[in-house]
Design a protein around this motif. Structure first.
Motif, PDB file in Angstrom:
ATOM      1  N   SER A   1       0.833  -1.200   0.000  1.00 50.86           N
ATOM      2  CA  SER A   1       0.000   0.000   0.000  1.00 50.86           C
ATOM      3  C   SER A   1       0.866   1.247   0.000  1.00 50.86           C
ATOM      4  O   SER A   1       1.937   1.260   0.579  1.00 50.86           O
ATOM      5  N   THR A   2       0.389   2.298  -0.641  1.00 50.56           N
ATOM      6  CA  THR A   2       1.138   3.552  -0.643  1.00 50.56           C
ATOM      7  C   THR A   2       0.348   4.668   0.035  1.00 50.56           C
ATOM      8  O   THR A   2       0.529   5.828  -0.257  1.00 50.56           O
TER       9      THR A   2
ATOM     10  N   ARG B   1       6.127   4.656  -6.059  1.00 55.41           N
ATOM     11  CA  ARG B   1       7.168   5.638  -5.731  1.00 55.41           C
ATOM     12  C   ARG B   1       7.881   5.124  -4.481  1.00 55.41           C
ATOM     13  O   ARG B   1       7.366   5.225  -3.369  1.00 55.41           O
ATOM     14  N   ALA B   2       9.064   4.573  -4.699  1.00 56.80           N
ATOM     15  CA  ALA B   2       9.808   3.983  -3.585  1.00 56.80           C
ATOM     16  C   ALA B   2      11.291   4.299  -3.703  1.00 56.80           C
ATOM     17  O   ALA B   2      11.852   4.278  -4.794  1.00 56.80           O
TER      18      ALA B   2
ATOM     19  N   THR C   1       6.599   5.828  -0.458  1.00 56.91           N
ATOM     20  CA  THR C   1       5.971   7.078  -0.036  1.00 56.91           C
ATOM     21  C   THR C   1       4.618   7.240  -0.709  1.00 56.91           C
ATOM     22  O   THR C   1       4.405   6.723  -1.813  1.00 56.91           O
ATOM     23  N   PRO C   2       3.718   7.969  -0.055  1.00 56.29           N
ATOM     24  CA  PRO C   2       2.411   8.205  -0.667  1.00 56.29           C
ATOM     25  C   PRO C   2       2.539   8.999  -1.955  1.00 56.29           C
ATOM     26  O   PRO C   2       3.498   9.738  -2.152  1.00 56.29           O
ATOM     27  N   THR C   3       1.555   8.877  -2.804  1.00 54.34           N
ATOM     28  CA  THR C   3       1.491   9.700  -4.011  1.00 54.34           C
ATOM     29  C   THR C   3       1.359  11.155  -3.575  1.00 54.34           C
ATOM     30  O   THR C   3       0.556  11.464  -2.701  1.00 54.34           O
TER      31      THR C   3
ATOM     32  N   GLY D   1       4.416  12.899   6.468  1.00 57.25           N
ATOM     33  CA  GLY D   1       5.026  11.588   6.617  1.00 57.25           C
ATOM     34  C   GLY D   1       6.487  11.501   6.202  1.00 57.25           C
ATOM     35  O   GLY D   1       7.154  10.507   6.482  1.00 57.25           O
ATOM     36  N   THR D   2       7.008  12.531   5.519  1.00 54.40           N
ATOM     37  CA  THR D   2       8.389  12.462   5.030  1.00 54.40           C
ATOM     38  C   THR D   2       9.300  13.532   5.628  1.00 54.40           C
ATOM     39  O   THR D   2      10.465  13.616   5.271  1.00 54.40           O
ATOM     40  N   ARG D   3       8.788  14.348   6.531  1.00 48.42           N
ATOM     41  CA  ARG D   3       9.541  15.488   7.080  1.00 48.42           C
ATOM     42  C   ARG D   3      10.908  15.072   7.625  1.00 48.42           C
ATOM     43  O   ARG D   3      11.926  15.637   7.253  1.00 48.42           O
ATOM     44  N   THR D   4      10.972  14.084   8.498  1.00 48.90           N
ATOM     45  CA  THR D   4      12.250  13.665   9.091  1.00 48.90           C
ATOM     46  C   THR D   4      13.168  13.068   8.036  1.00 48.90           C
ATOM     47  O   THR D   4      14.361  13.352   8.019  1.00 48.90           O
ATOM     48  N   GLU D   5      12.621  12.254   7.164  1.00 49.71           N
ATOM     49  CA  GLU D   5      13.414  11.646   6.096  1.00 49.71           C
ATOM     50  C   GLU D   5      14.067  12.737   5.240  1.00 49.71           C
ATOM     51  O   GLU D   5      15.250  12.682   4.921  1.00 49.71           O
TER      52      GLU D   5
END
Length: 180
Positions: A2-3, A24-25, A35-37, A106-110
């Protein structure tokens, strides 16, 4: 797979490289990070910023959401990259002059911690971070010892120019970048 949210899945490189085109990975040390679309606001910001880079630095090859191998064990997908050499396919073949990440919850820290270190180590000259929630664009330049703030655009300073070495100057207005 799932994305709908950021997911980390152990995966051999061969399996990662064989993932279908719509997923998208990124791949980091044997882990696929799915990651989500991107949302419509995320994509509008990416489009506008990519156009500003393309206009200000016409000699660079600018693309959105393509992969780039930052090291032997890491494959990343910045929201925007600008390289000195054009390439075909979905993977950049040279180190970007500019890498841009548009933050999502969901991607801020990354994006702000892990990727910033990788991009600096890999030799990216400019790393720009767009904070959609706070309406801030931070342009960082690689000093060789880490990142230094070149320009930060905020509500108090909403317009600015970012010099990209000999490649040109990118003009940015936050009201245009974040317009709905």
């Amino acid at each position: 797979m799932s994305t709908d949210a950021l997911q980390r899945t152990p995966m051999p490189l061969a399996d990662y490289l064989a993932l279908p085109e719509g997923i998208r990975a990124e791949w980091v040390d044997g882990i696929a990070i799915v990651t989500p679309t991107p949302t419509a606001p995320h994509q509008r910001i990416s489009f506008r910023l990519a156009n500003a880079i393309d206009e200000g630095c016409p000699g660079l090859f600018m693309v959105e959401a393509v992969g780039w191998r930052t090291s032997a064990t890491r494959y990343r997908i910045p929201d925007i990259i600008a390289t000195t050499e054009p390439f075909d396919g979905s993977w950049a073949t040279t180190t970007p002059v500019i890498a841009v990440e548009i933050l999502s919850p969901g991607t801020r820290t990354e994006d702000t911690v892990r990727k910033s270190h990788e991009y600096a180590s890999a030799g990216v000259a400019h790393y720009w971070i767009v904070d959609r929630e706070r309406h801030i664009l931070t342009a960082l330049v690689n000093s060789g010892d880490g990142w230094e703030i070149l320009l930060e655009l905020t509500a108090e300073q909403p317009d600015g120019s970012i010099g990209v070495g000999d490649h040109g100057t990118v003009e940015i207005r936050l009201d245009r970048l974040f317009a709905t």
